[in-house]
Design an enzyme around this catalytic site. Structure first.
Site, PDB file in Angstrom:
ATOM      1  N   GLY A  68       0.590   1.774  -2.539  1.00 55.47           N
ATOM      2  CA  GLY A  68       0.832   3.082  -2.116  1.00 55.47           C
ATOM      3  C   GLY A  68      -0.154   3.994  -1.875  1.00 55.47           C
ATOM      4  O   GLY A  68      -0.099   5.274  -1.620  1.00 55.47           O
ATOM      5  N   TRP A  70      -2.334   4.426   0.663  1.00 56.25           N
ATOM      6  CA  TRP A  70      -2.252   5.126   2.114  1.00 56.25           C
ATOM      7  C   TRP A  70      -1.184   6.046   2.017  1.00 56.25           C
ATOM      8  O   TRP A  70      -1.225   7.042   2.800  1.00 56.25           O
ATOM      9  CB  TRP A  70      -2.319   4.151   3.294  1.00 56.25           C
ATOM     10  N   ASP A  88       6.415  -2.898   2.783  1.00 58.39           N
ATOM     11  CA  ASP A  88       5.659  -3.928   2.075  1.00 58.39           C
ATOM     12  C   ASP A  88       6.560  -5.154   1.531  1.00 58.39           C
ATOM     13  O   ASP A  88       7.709  -4.917   0.996  1.00 58.39           O
ATOM     14  CB  ASP A  88       4.730  -3.451   1.002  1.00 58.39           C
ATOM     15  N   ASP A 104       9.816  -7.624   5.029  1.00 59.41           N
ATOM     16  CA  ASP A 104       8.671  -8.058   5.984  1.00 59.41           C
ATOM     17  C   ASP A 104       8.831  -7.535   7.232  1.00 59.41           C
ATOM     18  O   ASP A 104       9.763  -7.272   7.840  1.00 59.41           O
ATOM     19  CB  ASP A 104       9.310  -9.735   5.923  1.00 59.41           C
ATOM     20  N   ASP A 129      -2.522  -1.447   7.215  1.00 61.83           N
ATOM     21  CA  ASP A 129      -3.516  -1.964   6.241  1.00 61.83           C
ATOM     22  C   ASP A 129      -3.182  -3.601   5.953  1.00 61.83           C
ATOM     23  O   ASP A 129      -3.578  -4.147   4.923  1.00 61.83           O
ATOM     24  CB  ASP A 129      -3.678  -1.115   4.946  1.00 61.83           C
ATOM     25  N   LYS A 169      -5.918  -2.756  10.309  1.00 65.51           N
ATOM     26  CA  LYS A 169      -7.034  -3.604   9.665  1.00 65.51           C
ATOM     27  C   LYS A 169      -7.067  -4.797  10.529  1.00 65.51           C
ATOM     28  O   LYS A 169      -6.075  -5.588  10.786  1.00 65.51           O
ATOM     29  CB  LYS A 169      -6.849  -3.941   8.246  1.00 65.51           C
TER      30      LYS A 169
HETATM   31  C1  LIG Z   1      -4.721  -4.363   1.350  1.00 63.87           C
HETATM   32  S1  LIG Z   1      -2.828  -4.231   0.823  1.00 63.87           S
HETATM   33  C2  LIG Z   1      -2.263  -2.625   1.481  1.00 63.87           C
HETATM   34  C3  LIG Z   1      -2.966  -1.682   0.488  1.00 63.87           C
HETATM   35  C4  LIG Z   1      -2.535  -0.111   0.860  1.00 63.87           C
HETATM   36  N1  LIG Z   1      -2.685   0.169   2.171  1.00 63.87           N
HETATM   37  C5  LIG Z   1      -2.704   0.784  -0.137  1.00 63.87           C
HETATM   38  O1  LIG Z   1      -3.482   1.888   0.187  1.00 63.87           O
HETATM   39  O2  LIG Z   1      -2.039   0.958  -1.348  1.00 63.87           O
HETATM   40  C6  LIG Z   1      -2.215  -5.283   2.124  1.00 63.87           C
HETATM   41  C7  LIG Z   1      -0.482  -5.433   2.080  1.00 63.87           C
HETATM   42  O3  LIG Z   1      -0.035  -5.917   3.130  1.00 63.87           O
HETATM   43  C8  LIG Z   1       1.371  -6.445   2.554  1.00 63.87           C
HETATM   44  N2  LIG Z   1       2.061  -7.788   3.496  1.00 63.87           N
HETATM   45  C9  LIG Z   1       1.476  -8.789   4.068  1.00 63.87           C
HETATM   46  N3  LIG Z   1       2.357  -9.291   4.828  1.00 63.87           N
HETATM   47  C10 LIG Z   1       3.435  -8.554   5.069  1.00 63.87           C
HETATM   48  C11 LIG Z   1       4.485  -8.568   6.039  1.00 63.87           C
HETATM   49  N4  LIG Z   1       4.811  -9.538   6.500  1.00 63.87           N
HETATM   50  N5  LIG Z   1       5.261  -7.304   5.879  1.00 63.87           N
HETATM   51  C12 LIG Z   1       4.993  -6.417   4.960  1.00 63.87           C
HETATM   52  N6  LIG Z   1       3.912  -6.185   4.371  1.00 63.87           N
HETATM   53  C13 LIG Z   1       3.028  -7.292   4.280  1.00 63.87           C
HETATM   54  C14 LIG Z   1       0.817  -7.324   1.407  1.00 63.87           C
HETATM   55  O4  LIG Z   1       1.923  -7.521   0.487  1.00 63.87           O
HETATM   56  C15 LIG Z   1      -0.199  -6.270   0.550  1.00 63.87           C
HETATM   57  O5  LIG Z   1       0.464  -5.430  -0.089  1.00 63.87           O
END
Ligand SMILES: C[S@@+](CC[C@H](N)C(=O)[O-])C[C@H]1O[C@@H](n2cnc3c(N)ncnc32)[C@H](O)[C@@H]1O
Length: 258
Positions: A68, A70, A88, A104, A129, A169
């Site tokens: 959370g 961002w 997420d 998803d 991200d 990203k």
């Molecule tokens: C680096 S983290 C994000 C951090 C976030 N921006 C923050 O500041 O707190 C990347 C996230 O992408 C999510 N993710 C990966 N594949 C996903 C998908 N298909 N749908 C939704 N979220 C996904 C992961 O669960 C993970 O929590």
């Protein structure tokens, strides 16, 4: 390489690791002190400071929002008049002023829920991200990550207003140039940016796409164009027509079995 120079290289590598870890810990400490959930919050703050992608009253879609960080930054930027919707796979603790859902992003049901929450409003900025689960097989991870990003573009581009922003990203590696080429027709400005808070941490970089130009969009999806580019790069999918059989004098002699 002599034993001493090998030892010397190890010295450099260890020093690099120490500096990297120290920087990461420093961003983590700063995040904690400022009330942010993750050091990644500083990456978005630095992107925002440089490009001013979010403004008061904006609608922001935060893709891959857990835990959370961002979303916290986005809420600060768009204020009470704005809307922040996050999604997420992992559930997030609530962030005041944001709607954070579990799902998803590539699942049509999750996509429907996001569209419903938008209530016909267009998105001003998509901030993604997203990073998939890492298996450790570098080439597989890279392909999965790039495909996921392409799918996020294909879902979110139709929701983005004219002139809107898309920040995502990426991991530097095979397919990055092809993905950027696939995205370029949709924006008037596309470039890579590495915020201070993410330097030295892996190969991550952020793609900043400014000024959404839907009137320039091509009819094929970002995913199709990306895959086409990667296939060309890797020399796959080549269909050869009119193959002519060639004769050879080469023969295989089987060894006699006694
Ligand atoms: C680096 S983290 C994000 C951090 C976030 N921006 C923050 O500041 O707190 C990347 C996230 O992408 C999510 N993710 C990966 N594949 C996903 C998908 N298909 N749908 C939704 N979220 C996904 C992961 O669960 C993970 O929590």
């Amino acid at each position: 390489m002599s034993a001493s120079s090998r030892k010397g290289n190890w010295g450099f590598i260890m020093a690099d690791h120490w500096i990297e870890n120290h920087k990461r810990d420093s961003w983590r400490r700063q995040a904690k002190a400022s009330g942010y959930r993750a050091r990644s919050a500083f990456k978005l703050k630095q992107i925002q400071a440089r490009f001013e992608l979010m403004r008061e009253g904006d609608v922001v879609l935060d893709v891959g929002c857990h835990p959370g960080g961002w979303a916290q930054v986005a809420v600060e930027e768009v204020g009470e008049e704005g809307i922040v919707i996050g999604v997420d796979l992992e559930p997030c603790q609530p962030v005041d002023g944001a709607l954070l859902m579990v799902g998803d992003i590539t699942d049509p049901l999750t996509q429907e829920r996001i569209i419903k929450e938008l209530e016909d409003r267009q998105v001003n900025s998509v901030i993604s991200d997203i990073s998939p689960h890492i298996t450790g097989k570098w080439d597989v991870d890279q392909a999965v990550a790039m495909t996921l990003v392409a799918k996020v573009f294909d879902f979110a581009l139709p929701l983005l207003c004219n002139g809107g922003w898309f920040v995502t990203k990426l991991f530097q590696g095979v397919g990055v140039e092809e993905l950027i080429d696939a995205v370029k027709p949709h924006f008037s400005y596309v470039r890579r940016f590495s915020p201070e808070a993410s330097r030295n941490s892996s190969s991550e970089v952020y793609l900043i796409c400014r000024n959404h130009t839907p009137w320039n969009a091509t009819s094929t999806s970002v995913l199709d164009r990306y895959e086409e580019g990667v296939n060309k790069l890797l020399g796959g999918d080549e269909i050869v027509d009119n193959v002519v059989a060639t004769k050879t004098k080469f023969t295989v002699r089987r060894k006699k079995v006694e």
